[in-house]
Design a protein around this motif. Structure first.
Motif, PDB file in Angstrom:
ATOM      1  N   ASP A  12      43.131 -19.145 -72.869  1.00  0.00           N
ATOM      2  CA  ASP A  12      44.045 -19.047 -73.581  1.00  0.00           C
ATOM      3  C   ASP A  12      44.366 -17.706 -74.469  1.00  0.00           C
ATOM      4  O   ASP A  12      43.472 -16.930 -74.587  1.00  0.00           O
ATOM      5  CB  ASP A  12      43.814 -20.542 -74.740  1.00  0.00           C
ATOM      6  CG  ASP A  12      42.519 -20.006 -75.342  1.00  0.00           C
ATOM      7  OD1 ASP A  12      42.479 -19.598 -76.476  1.00  0.00           O
ATOM      8  OD2 ASP A  12      41.264 -20.373 -74.854  1.00  0.00           O
ATOM      9  N   TYR A  79      39.227 -20.370 -85.715  1.00  0.00           N
ATOM     10  CA  TYR A  79      40.121 -20.740 -84.362  1.00  0.00           C
ATOM     11  C   TYR A  79      39.560 -21.922 -83.486  1.00  0.00           C
ATOM     12  O   TYR A  79      40.090 -22.870 -82.883  1.00  0.00           O
ATOM     13  CB  TYR A  79      40.547 -19.391 -83.549  1.00  0.00           C
ATOM     14  CG  TYR A  79      41.252 -19.795 -82.305  1.00  0.00           C
ATOM     15  CD1 TYR A  79      42.562 -20.018 -82.366  1.00  0.00           C
ATOM     16  CD2 TYR A  79      40.745 -19.573 -81.011  1.00  0.00           C
ATOM     17  CE1 TYR A  79      43.195 -20.473 -81.274  1.00  0.00           C
ATOM     18  CE2 TYR A  79      41.400 -19.572 -79.957  1.00  0.00           C
ATOM     19  CZ  TYR A  79      42.684 -20.058 -79.903  1.00  0.00           C
ATOM     20  OH  TYR A  79      43.344 -20.424 -78.726  1.00  0.00           O
ATOM     21  N   SER A  83      41.461 -25.372 -82.339  1.00  0.00           N
ATOM     22  CA  SER A  83      41.885 -25.103 -81.129  1.00  0.00           C
ATOM     23  C   SER A  83      41.439 -26.449 -80.289  1.00  0.00           C
ATOM     24  O   SER A  83      41.697 -26.526 -79.326  1.00  0.00           O
ATOM     25  CB  SER A  83      41.891 -24.137 -80.418  1.00  0.00           C
ATOM     26  OG  SER A  83      40.622 -23.347 -80.265  1.00  0.00           O
ATOM     27  N   LEU A 181      47.610 -22.490 -74.619  1.00  0.00           N
ATOM     28  CA  LEU A 181      46.408 -23.427 -75.249  1.00  0.00           C
ATOM     29  C   LEU A 181      46.525 -24.784 -74.779  1.00  0.00           C
ATOM     30  O   LEU A 181      47.485 -25.451 -74.982  1.00  0.00           O
ATOM     31  CB  LEU A 181      46.051 -23.404 -76.517  1.00  0.00           C
ATOM     32  CG  LEU A 181      45.000 -24.267 -77.127  1.00  0.00           C
ATOM     33  CD1 LEU A 181      43.555 -23.734 -76.876  1.00  0.00           C
ATOM     34  CD2 LEU A 181      45.112 -24.199 -78.627  1.00  0.00           C
ATOM     35  N   HIS A 254      50.845 -24.993 -79.680  1.00  0.00           N
ATOM     36  CA  HIS A 254      49.738 -24.391 -78.976  1.00  0.00           C
ATOM     37  C   HIS A 254      49.251 -23.239 -79.747  1.00  0.00           C
ATOM     38  O   HIS A 254      48.240 -22.977 -79.670  1.00  0.00           O
ATOM     39  CB  HIS A 254      50.054 -24.271 -77.638  1.00  0.00           C
ATOM     40  CG  HIS A 254      50.468 -25.433 -76.875  1.00  0.00           C
ATOM     41  ND1 HIS A 254      50.765 -25.694 -75.599  1.00  0.00           N
ATOM     42  CD2 HIS A 254      49.979 -27.054 -77.319  1.00  0.00           C
ATOM     43  CE1 HIS A 254      50.781 -27.008 -75.139  1.00  0.00           C
ATOM     44  NE2 HIS A 254      50.559 -27.861 -76.117  1.00  0.00           N
ATOM     45  N   PRO A 257      47.082 -22.929 -84.038  1.00  0.00           N
ATOM     46  CA  PRO A 257      45.651 -22.768 -84.432  1.00  0.00           C
ATOM     47  C   PRO A 257      45.334 -21.193 -84.607  1.00  0.00           C
ATOM     48  O   PRO A 257      44.591 -20.696 -85.404  1.00  0.00           O
ATOM     49  CB  PRO A 257      44.864 -23.181 -83.164  1.00  0.00           C
ATOM     50  CG  PRO A 257      45.651 -24.224 -82.604  1.00  0.00           C
ATOM     51  CD  PRO A 257      47.114 -23.958 -82.658  1.00  0.00           C
ATOM     52  N   PHE A 258      45.982 -20.401 -83.357  1.00  0.00           N
ATOM     53  CA  PHE A 258      45.727 -19.021 -83.569  1.00  0.00           C
ATOM     54  C   PHE A 258      46.374 -18.387 -84.791  1.00  0.00           C
ATOM     55  O   PHE A 258      45.767 -17.381 -85.288  1.00  0.00           O
ATOM     56  CB  PHE A 258      46.006 -18.599 -82.417  1.00  0.00           C
ATOM     57  CG  PHE A 258      46.163 -16.840 -82.268  1.00  0.00           C
ATOM     58  CD1 PHE A 258      44.893 -16.096 -82.185  1.00  0.00           C
ATOM     59  CD2 PHE A 258      47.474 -15.857 -82.346  1.00  0.00           C
ATOM     60  CE1 PHE A 258      44.648 -14.749 -82.096  1.00  0.00           C
ATOM     61  CE2 PHE A 258      47.348 -14.720 -82.338  1.00  0.00           C
ATOM     62  CZ  PHE A 258      46.117 -13.830 -82.036  1.00  0.00           C
TER      63      PHE A 258
END
Length: 630
Positions: A12, A79, A83, A181, A254, A257-258
């Motif tokens: 990812d 993260y 994730s 992701l 997606h 989270p990052f």
């Protein structure tokens, strides 16, 4: 998995970005850290890596790299759970059992163990580095930080090997192949599991009405199911109460989270940096009446010093100090509107006065030294203390006043020690440097007033290697009252006999002034010992006078003649050693009006360093001291 599937393994985006940011910051931190380590006694072998180590921006690269590491570590910790990737690195009993399984399971488990070993080592590095930055410079912390750096290097090699053994080239290449992701499967609901089990084990239900004994349905006995009402075109259906959980939307979620993890980590890290930037150690310089000024005699009992607030500065990574390389320096300061007065006290187990003495042997006079040929004497050297003043509003003085490497200036002579040079890159900027020396300047009430400025043109002796090239480190204009009692020689020549410049008029009187004579560098001298010659008690060298001096005689390596003059004579002092502690009282005008001196006013920054019978291996501290003048 098919071969095509193995080749298409991907990772990812968030993991790839954090991974390579971590790798880049680790490379910068390790290389700059190894260069910094060359400053530590006993690790000069690191100079063998000179070609691959940075030669500029050493400190100013190491510290930002550490900040990036803190940010990445925090972002990764946030993260992973956001994730849903936590199971990927979960080290449970089942994974550990894989160590005894087949090859795939075994190397997968080894990878996990290495991950957690790396996480622990990285936390150790960040913790020890932070403690060192804030002045906790004990040898244990420094050693742990040093060992942690090598552990990370070892981890990097094992990490690549473990991934190769686990999945070959496709497993290694996946870190270069980004992909969105993938949402993790929903966690197993125990209630749903029980319902499923109940349905599978329940007895078959009675056949409903409308079915024949053969299983055929009687159509005319069952009313048709009602059709749902038609919806006008464009109208959105209302969500039914019985609807299942909403589906994840497209790939935009997606990345959340990052984005969330990195945003929180960056904001948190920069908040800490901002707090640190405004929490610099401050030395208050109190205003006093001229009548309250202390007497410069090295005695700390003056009433004014009891009322001056102290600042304690932990310094380390120097030479000796009973093998610890560290000492805590206490600083007090006052001013009367014209003069500023400082009191510096620090622990030093020995009063070291032996500055490069000479010993007479059967074939002539020999210099007692250990490293002087490389400009790095660490045995027969006097105790020293240095003060640096600068107006540069920077946290790190390194790379502004010190430049590492064997040859930091292209076209200039290489440094004999291989460590680096002091100089500034701004033609108009000077750093003010005061240097007290226990034998050469101390007894006469002066600190040598020097400066770091732009690089100077090397002298002929420096080009030939007879003297070390000092870059931009030079004395202020004027004269000093001390000199070596021998002429400079090539670096390889100090093991050969040499000729002193001056000999004593009365050998017995000279030896009585030096006694008790103990040539062990770890043993200090008595309070009244005198390890220098004056012009009055010496004569120029002559073979006739030399013939009357017996073999085994020790001769001081310092000649004191004249006095300090000009800008070089701006700083007056007095020092006293007692019970393992030096006390140094210093005074100078608040503003000398010299371009080589830094005015002492609010906002001036100070650094201090102590030398325990070392030529260049002084203690240091990272964070500066900001002066606040009342």
């Amino acid at each position: 998995m098919s071969r095509s599937g193995a080749r298409d393994r991907k990772t990812d985006y968030g993991t790839i970005i954090l991974h390579w940011t971590l790798v880049g910051s680790l490379v910068v931190a390790l290389l700059s850290g190894l260069r910094i380590a060359t400053e530590t006694p006993g690790r000069t072998w690191v100079d063998l890596l000179d070609m691959v180590l940075p030669r500029s921006a050493v400190w100013t690269a190491h510290m930002p790299a550490a900040v990036v590491l803190v940010t990445v570590a925090a972002a990764y910790a946030i993260y992973i759970p956001l994730s849903g990737l936590a199971p990927r690195i979960r080290l449970d009993r089942l994974r550990l059992a894989g160590l005894l399984g087949n090859r795939s399971a075994r190397w997968g488990a080894i990878n996990l163990v290495l991950y957690w070993a790396f996480f622990a080592t990285l936390l150790l590095q960040l913790a020890t580095g932070g403690l060192i930055y804030f002045g906790h410079v004990g040898p244990i912390l420094v050693s742990l930080h040093w060992l942690g750096a090598w552990a990370i290097l070892a981890y990097a090699a094992l990490h690549v090997l473990a991934h190769w053994r686990f999945g070959g080239a496709p497993q290694l290449m996946r870190i270069f192949r980004p992909a969105p992701l993938v949402a993790p499967p929903p966690p197993l609901d125990p209630v749903e599991l029980l319902v499923l089990l109940s349905e599978r084990t329940a007895p078959p239900a009675a056949k409903p009405a409308g079915w024949t004994s053969k299983g055929a349905r009687v159509r005319d006995e069952v009313a048709p199911l009602p059709r749902p009402p038609r919806r006008p075109k464009g109208e959105q259906p209302e969500q039914a109460e019985s609807a299942g959980p909403p589906r994840r939307r497209g790939p935009a979620l997606h990345a959340n989270p990052f984005i969330v993890a990195t945003s929180i980590a960056i904001v948190g890290t920069f908040a800490l940096v901002a707090i640190d930037r405004h929490a610099v150690d401050m030395l208050e310089v109190r205003r006093i009446d001229a009548a309250e000024a202390p007497v410069l005699d090295g005695d700390t009992s003056d009433p004014v010093w009891r009322s001056a607030p102290p600042l304690y500065v932990a310094t380390g990574q120097g030479g000796d100090f009973d093998g610890t390389g560290q000492t805590t320096i206490e600083i007090r300061a006052v001013h009367d509107g014209a003069q500023v007065y400082f009191l510096f006290t620090w622990d030093d187990p020995t009063r070291s006065l032996k500055q490069l003495p000479l010993i007479k042997k059967a074939d002539g006079w020999h210099l007692l030294h250990d490293g002087y040929e490389a400009g790095d004497e660490h045995a027969y050297n006097e105790d020293k203390f240095a003060v640096l003043l600068t107006t540069m509003d920077v946290i790190l003085a390194g790379d502004r006043t010190f430049h590492a490497g064997a040859q930091p200036i292209a076209g200039a002579p290489r440094t004999l020690s291989g460590r680096g040079l002091h100089f500034t890159t701004d033609e108009s900027a000077y750093a003010d440097v005061w240097e007290w020396k226990a034998t050469s300047t101390g007894p006469w009430g002066w600190m040598d007033d020097d400066h770091f400025g732009p690089p100077l043109a090397p002298t002929e002796a420096e080009r030939r290697g007879l003297m070390p090239y000092h870059g931009g480190f030079a004395a202020d204009p004027g004269t000093a009252g001390y000199a070596d009692n021998f002429s400079p020689r090539p670096p390889s020549g100090y093991d050969q006999p040499l000729k002193p410049r001056r000999l004593p008029r009365n050998v017995e009187a000279m030896l009585a002034a030096m006694r008790p004579i103990d040539l062990d560098p770890e043993h200090g001298e008595s309070e009244d010992a005198r390890w220098f010659l004056t012009e009055a008690d010496s004569i120029p060298y002559s073979a006739k006078a030399d013939a009357g001096i017996p073999v085994g005689t020790i001769l001081p390596g310092v000649i004191v003649a004249g006095t300090f003059t000009g800008d070089r004579a701006d700083v007056h002092c007095a020092a006293r050693w007692a019970a393992g502690r030096w006390a140094l009282e210093v005074t100078r005008r608040l503003d000398t009006q010299s371009k080589y001196d830094v005015p002492i006013r609010s906002g001036t920054f100070m650094r201090v360093a102590a030398f325990d019978h070392n030529q260049i291996r002084h203690t240091r501290h990272v964070r500066p001291i900001r002066l606040e003048v009342q």
